[in-house]
Design a protein around this motif. Structure first.
Motif, PDB file in Angstrom:
ATOM      1  N   LYS A 122      62.085  14.766   7.716  1.00  9.80           N
ATOM      2  CA  LYS A 122      61.315  15.886   7.166  1.00  9.80           C
ATOM      3  C   LYS A 122      60.085  15.423   6.396  1.00  9.80           C
ATOM      4  O   LYS A 122      59.105  16.146   6.273  1.00  9.80           O
ATOM      5  N   ASP A 147      66.647  19.087  11.722  1.00 14.22           N
ATOM      6  CA  ASP A 147      67.143  19.555  10.420  1.00 14.22           C
ATOM      7  C   ASP A 147      67.888  20.881  10.656  1.00 14.22           C
ATOM      8  O   ASP A 147      67.373  21.775  11.355  1.00 14.22           O
ATOM      9  N   SER A 148      69.100  21.019  10.106  1.00 12.29           N
ATOM     10  CA  SER A 148      69.972  22.138  10.499  1.00 12.29           C
ATOM     11  C   SER A 148      69.318  23.505  10.270  1.00 12.29           C
ATOM     12  O   SER A 148      69.432  24.405  11.114  1.00 12.29           O
ATOM     13  N   GLU A 149      68.608  23.657   9.133  1.00 10.12           N
ATOM     14  CA  GLU A 149      67.991  24.958   8.817  1.00 10.12           C
ATOM     15  C   GLU A 149      66.885  25.275   9.818  1.00 10.12           C
ATOM     16  O   GLU A 149      66.728  26.416  10.252  1.00 10.12           O
ATOM     17  N   ASN A 214      65.672  18.852  -1.725  1.00  7.24           N
ATOM     18  CA  ASN A 214      65.835  18.963  -0.267  1.00  7.24           C
ATOM     19  C   ASN A 214      65.351  20.329   0.231  1.00  7.24           C
ATOM     20  O   ASN A 214      64.658  20.427   1.238  1.00  7.24           O
ATOM     21  N   GLU A 218      62.239  21.267   2.615  1.00  7.48           N
ATOM     22  CA  GLU A 218      62.478  22.081   3.821  1.00  7.48           C
ATOM     23  C   GLU A 218      61.568  23.315   3.876  1.00  7.48           C
ATOM     24  O   GLU A 218      61.206  23.778   4.962  1.00  7.48           O
TER      25      GLU A 218
HETATM   26 MN   LIG Z   1      68.592  20.591   6.129  1.00  6.73          MN
END
Ligand SMILES: [Mn+2]
Ligand SMILES: NC(=O)C1=CN([C@@H]2O[C@H](COP(=O)(O)OP(=O)(O)OC[C@H]3O[C@@H](n4cnc5c(N)ncnc54)[C@H](OP(=O)(O)O)[C@@H]3O)[C@@H](O)[C@H]2O)C=CC1
Ligand SMILES: CC(=O)[C@@H](O)[C@H](O)COP(=O)(O)O
Length: 382
Positions: A122, A147-149, A214, A218
């Motif tokens: 990121k 990245d999961s989001e 974090n 994000e």
């Molecule tokens: Mn994430």
């Protein structure tokens, strides 16, 4: 067959990506890299037989080169070595899973060489999002988020009209100190901060989750990836980390992506996109989970999140300074040289001292990163 180079193959994301590839016959690994961990890198190289591997640490690279002497695997070193792995001629996709802004230049090189990017790192978009996204656009290549989001948002946006989005809602676990106040958090140990409630990840991102930086990183990553105004990006604390993120549309509908807390799912999605493939991972059992809850973030207790919003609103070189200060401060915290709340203090101090460059070039960004690291070593290491 797709040919992949993995930057940071010995890390949490890199190892999980190799696990995904073990179960997917359509991938051939052509490049791998590590910083120091040559034992694991050698094992990975023996298993996946790439053409080239890079070790950032020059001394460790020499040792591994000696060990692999006589094999068909080329061993390279330093930033130049990472760039070679990122631009390996047979690779058509590069997974960027190194930690920190060291991932920026190799990612850009990969883009310049026309490689598709599966983006986990990121810090690349936090420091130079505008330049990186423009470079990808110029080359006509796709950046698929890992990245999961962001993987969730990418999936929620699929097939919808971008003009009809009213906001992006990033979910945050709240980290190990959710619900606690300043006095309860101020003396936490490194061990306490490394106990993420839901995810098993590398140390730097785990501390970032504890400070909620974090989520700040994000927010910036989402702005560049999805080309959306910062005012339209919200954060909601969701302690179960089951809803990975959401998109709200102008008619009030919210589309969410849900899943278990296993990064192999977004990694696999980024590698197989636009297709989905089956796997042997556990399926989400909603009735066993029972309750999903949501709450407002506490910007006072977690000032890093507010600092990240401030940095991206200021723009130019400021997000690179925020990121550099955060990288240095997290490293100092992990080495027990500073306390938990010194992390936002150091970041704020560095941001206050910075004279921003608005229309920043890559050199401006790299110089601002260096400047921030120097200022911290002068002002805090004495
Ligand atoms: Mn994430
Ligand atoms: N872990 C996760 O679940 C998630 C991670 N991310 C992001 O993905 C990235 C990677 O995170 P994660 O896998 O947790 O990190 P790890 O610390 O587990 O792994 C980092 C990887 O980068 C390598 N590396 C570190 N420093 C350098 C350097 N100077 N030069 C070259 N290689 C280097 C490490 O090599 P070595 O092993 O030799 O030290 C390792 O391969 C981060 O940007 C993180 O924010 C995003 C979402 C989820
Ligand atoms: C797995 C992943 O994508 C991480 O970025 C995770 O979201 C961290 O959790 P927090 O929500 O606590 O930051």
């Amino acid at each position: 067959m797709k040919y992949i180079s993995i930057l940071g193959s010995t890390g949490s994301i890199g190892r999980q990506a190799l696990d995904v590839i073990r179960n997917n016959q359509n991938y051939k690994v052509v490049g791998l890299s590590a910083n120091n961990n040559i034992e694991l890198l050698e094992e990975q190289a023996q298993e996946f037989k790439p053409n080239i591997i890079a070790v950032y640490n020059e001394e460790k690279a020499k040792i591994l080169k000696h060990r692999l002497d006589g094999s068909d695997i080329e061993v390279v070193s330093g930033l130049e070595g990472l760039n070679r792995v990122a631009t390996e001629s047979s690779a058509n996709i590069v997974l960027t899973s190194v930690v920190g802004m060291i991932g920026l230049i190799p990612t850009l090189k990969a883009i310049e060489h026309g490689k598709s990017i599966a983006l986990a790192n990121k810090e690349t978009l936090v420091t130079a999002g505008k330049l990186v996204m423009n470079a990808a656009k110029d080359k006509g290549i796709s950046i698929i988020p890992v990245d999961s989001e962001h993987s969730a948002i990418f999936q929620c946006l699929n097939t919808e009209n971008e003009k009809e989005i009213s906001k992006i809602i990033l979910t945050a676990s709240g980290g190990p100190f959710r619900g606690m106040n300043y006095d309860e958090i101020k003396d936490v140990t490194v061990k306490d901060a490394l106990k993420h409630p839901n995810w098993s990840m590398g140390k730097k991102i785990t501390i970032d989750s504890a400070t909620m930086m974090n989520k700040g990183l994000e927010v910036i990553e989402a702005k560049w990836l999805f080309n959306i105004d910062i005012e339209k990006i919200d954060v909601v604390v969701h302690p179960q980390s089951i809803v990975h993120s959401m998109v709200e549309y102008v008619d009030g509908s919210i589309i969410a992506q849900l899943g278990i807390t296993d990064m192999r799912i977004p990694i696999q999605y980024a590698l197989t996109y636009p297709r989905r493939t089956s796997n042997n991972l556990e399926k989400l059992n909603l009735s066993r989970i029972g309750t999903l809850t949501f709450e407002k973030p506490n910007y006072k207790t977690f000032p890093c999140l507010a600092l990240a919003y401030e940095a991206i609103k200021i723009g130019g070189t400021m997000p690179a300074v925020l990121n550099a200060a955060n990288e240095v401060a997290v490293d100092m915290f992990l080495k027990e040289k500073i306390k938990f709340y010194d992390i936002p203090r150091i970041i704020e101090h560095t941001m206050e001292k910075h004279s921003i460059i608005k229309e920043a070039t890559m050199d401006d960004i790299l110089n601002s990163d260096k400047w921030a690291r120097k200022i911290i070593s002068k002002d805090f290491k004495g």
